[in-house]
Write a protein that holds these residues in place. Sequence first.
Motif, short mmCIF file in Angstrom:
data_model
loop_
_atom_site.label_atom_id
_atom_site.label_comp_id
_atom_site.label_asym_id
_atom_site.label_seq_id
_atom_site.Cartn_x
_atom_site.Cartn_y
_atom_site.Cartn_z
N SER A 17 131.43 23.88 7.39
CA SER A 17 131.50 25.23 6.83
C SER A 17 130.72 25.39 5.53
CB SER A 17 132.96 25.63 6.60
OG SER A 17 133.58 24.78 5.66
N GLY A 18 130.25 24.28 4.93
CA GLY A 18 129.53 24.42 3.66
C GLY A 18 128.58 23.27 3.41
N ARG A 22 126.92 22.89 6.71
CA ARG A 22 126.53 24.24 7.11
C ARG A 22 125.07 24.27 7.58
NH1 ARG A 22 128.17 29.66 5.78
NH2 ARG A 22 126.43 31.09 6.17
N THR A 45 135.59 30.72 5.49
CA THR A 45 134.16 30.38 5.43
C THR A 45 133.65 29.94 6.79
OG1 THR A 45 134.39 29.71 3.12
CG2 THR A 45 132.45 28.91 4.29
#
Length: 247
Positions: A17-18, A22, A45
């Motif tokens: 998610s990051g 990501r 997110t």
Amino acid sequence: MSTSTSTTRVALVTGGSGGIGRAVVERLAADGFAVAVHYAGNHATAEALVAEIEAAGGQAIAVGGDVADEEAMAAVLDATEAAFGGIDVVVNTAGIMVIGPVATFDLADLDRMHRTNVRGAFVVAQQAARRVRPGGAIIGFSTSQTRLQHPGYAPYAASKAAVEAITLVLARELRGKDITVNAVAPGPTATPLFLDGKDEQTISTLAGLAPLERLGTPDDVAETVAFLAGPARWVNGQIIYLNGGIA
């Protein structure tokens, strides 16, 4: 969420998610993978990233769980298989970093970091080894600090050296399965987490370490992961150092 077709390859990206995770998700989705975006705590997110992928015509779901919890990760892979019909690629970007000298390092931080980075890596690799389809790939994440030996990084580098050991042995254990097992080992990479708290002089010094005279980017890392996830069928049992030539 769309139902995957039989020709669509499916990837699970932990920590997706990051940051680097990501970028890996976005690259694999752009390459046509249906992607399960794993998150540990930030559900919103992950769902936002899924929505972006779907808006661009791709296929994605968000899946949450502690990578060090074997039941949680079995459920994550179950959900991925239920959504898309199988799993071809597992990329384990999930990890934490705490730095400090050996002499004064807090052993509670050591235990916490090693639970995610060592046990978590083992759990994800174990589940992947049981589930990934022939023609697939398992990709772990180490660090160039296993070679650079910078002071303060011993606890973190030790946890990532374990990832390298798991990777190299698992590649041999999966003989005959037509599944590749590799790990990437990024050097200094310009993620928000990496840049946080560093002044311009520190960043400039780190950027100057590489002969290419810049920091890596998440996209640099994602490019190599995409290579290992897709066309690189003759790369197996390798640790690939992504650091612009630092080491």
